[in-house]
Write a protein that holds these residues in place. Sequence first.
Motif, PDB file in Angstrom:
ATOM      1  N   VAL A   6      37.601  19.804  32.850  1.00  0.00           N
ATOM      2  CA  VAL A   6      37.744  20.935  31.513  1.00  0.00           C
ATOM      3  C   VAL A   6      37.114  19.745  30.744  1.00  0.00           C
ATOM      4  N   VAL A   7      35.397  20.795  30.044  1.00  0.00           N
ATOM      5  CA  VAL A   7      34.266  19.779  29.469  1.00  0.00           C
ATOM      6  C   VAL A   7      33.826  20.805  28.403  1.00  0.00           C
ATOM      7  N   VAL A   8      34.398  20.951  26.874  1.00  0.00           N
ATOM      8  CA  VAL A   8      34.372  21.742  25.942  1.00  0.00           C
ATOM      9  C   VAL A   8      32.677  21.788  26.019  1.00  0.00           C
ATOM     10  N   LEU A   9      31.543  22.213  25.677  1.00  0.00           N
ATOM     11  CA  LEU A   9      30.873  22.074  25.798  1.00  0.00           C
ATOM     12  C   LEU A   9      29.826  22.504  24.294  1.00  0.00           C
ATOM     13  N   SER A  10      29.787  22.142  23.064  1.00  0.00           N
ATOM     14  CA  SER A  10      29.358  23.504  21.943  1.00  0.00           C
ATOM     15  C   SER A  10      27.970  23.416  21.320  1.00  0.00           C
ATOM     16  N   ASN A  11      26.958  24.161  21.239  1.00  0.00           N
ATOM     17  CA  ASN A  11      25.587  23.649  20.616  1.00  0.00           C
ATOM     18  C   ASN A  11      26.396  23.265  18.969  1.00  0.00           C
ATOM     19  N   SER A  12      27.426  23.118  19.180  1.00  0.00           N
ATOM     20  CA  SER A  12      26.957  22.480  17.476  1.00  0.00           C
ATOM     21  C   SER A  12      26.782  21.040  16.682  1.00  0.00           C
ATOM     22  N   GLY A  13      25.925  21.824  15.973  1.00  0.00           N
ATOM     23  CA  GLY A  13      24.623  20.930  14.669  1.00  0.00           C
ATOM     24  C   GLY A  13      26.205  19.344  14.643  1.00  0.00           C
ATOM     25  N   LYS A  14      27.588  19.511  14.852  1.00  0.00           N
ATOM     26  CA  LYS A  14      28.229  18.172  14.139  1.00  0.00           C
ATOM     27  C   LYS A  14      28.669  17.396  15.359  1.00  0.00           C
TER      28      LYS A  14
END
Length: 303
Positions: free
Chosen positions: A60-68
């Motif tokens: 599992v990979v969590v891929l986020s568009n978060s700018g953090k």
Amino acid sequence: MSADTAANWSGTQPIAGLGAVADRYDGFILDQWGVLHDGKTPYPGALECLKRLRESGKRVVVLSNSGKRNDYNVALMARIGFTPDLYDAMISAGEDAWRGLASRGKQGADEFYAGLGRRCFATKRPGDSSFLDGVDIDLVEDVGQADFLLLIGDARETGLLEAYEGLIEQGLARGLPMVCANPDTHRVDGGRLAEAIGLVAEEYERRGGRVQWHGKPYPPIYRSCLKSLGLSDKARILAVGDSIHHDILGAARFGCASALVADGIHGAALGIAGNQLPSEAAWGGFIAGQPARPTYLMGRFVW
């Protein structure tokens, strides 16, 4: 017709939960906001679903568009209840952008970053400059003094285009390149739908500006996911998200299957709330003309 059957709505199979198809895949790319949590609390069933994936031996990979950056997102997930043992890697658009900026002046730097100046005008949440720690650039307070623009984020829920019209006009007039560290145009914040800084980057590009995008749906960040998953067969990877324009389009460009969580940013458009599926007619009307279609449709990220 039951969501557990092999129904096909406009090229998409509705399912009651991830357990119905999990055996078909070895690796999962999961979005954060709108899928796992709303920024404050987990969605009902999300923690259990993620635990079931791990118990089944899935990567599992969590891929986020978060700018953090990654560390911030890992800490946020842990506070909400998603401890690091529940996934193999966190990959954020902000981390991707930071690495691009940090490569300036180094051998092998991306062509865009190799030619970037050092004076930067950045949009960020009030009092937050942690993203820029360790990057050798000079922050300026006036767009007229900048060599490039950097979009990290903004706390406003509405009115972003109006608020940044001056920045857009000045940047275009001076031909400034823009780095977008968060391409999301909307975000789920505590159950409310709010605008996101990607709207400004979209408008800048629409009006002729040059934008360096990081995150979904752009293919480069998916290569990092593939490496973290340790898998080579894209046919054995499933991406789960709540945005057609970011998660589902990104998966399509990458070449893997996808599942759309209906109760996310598209919930109102689909006429649902909670762990529900829209009607077949509502889905057909919604998906017509969209840039990509998910392989599966589910109400929420549940098993």
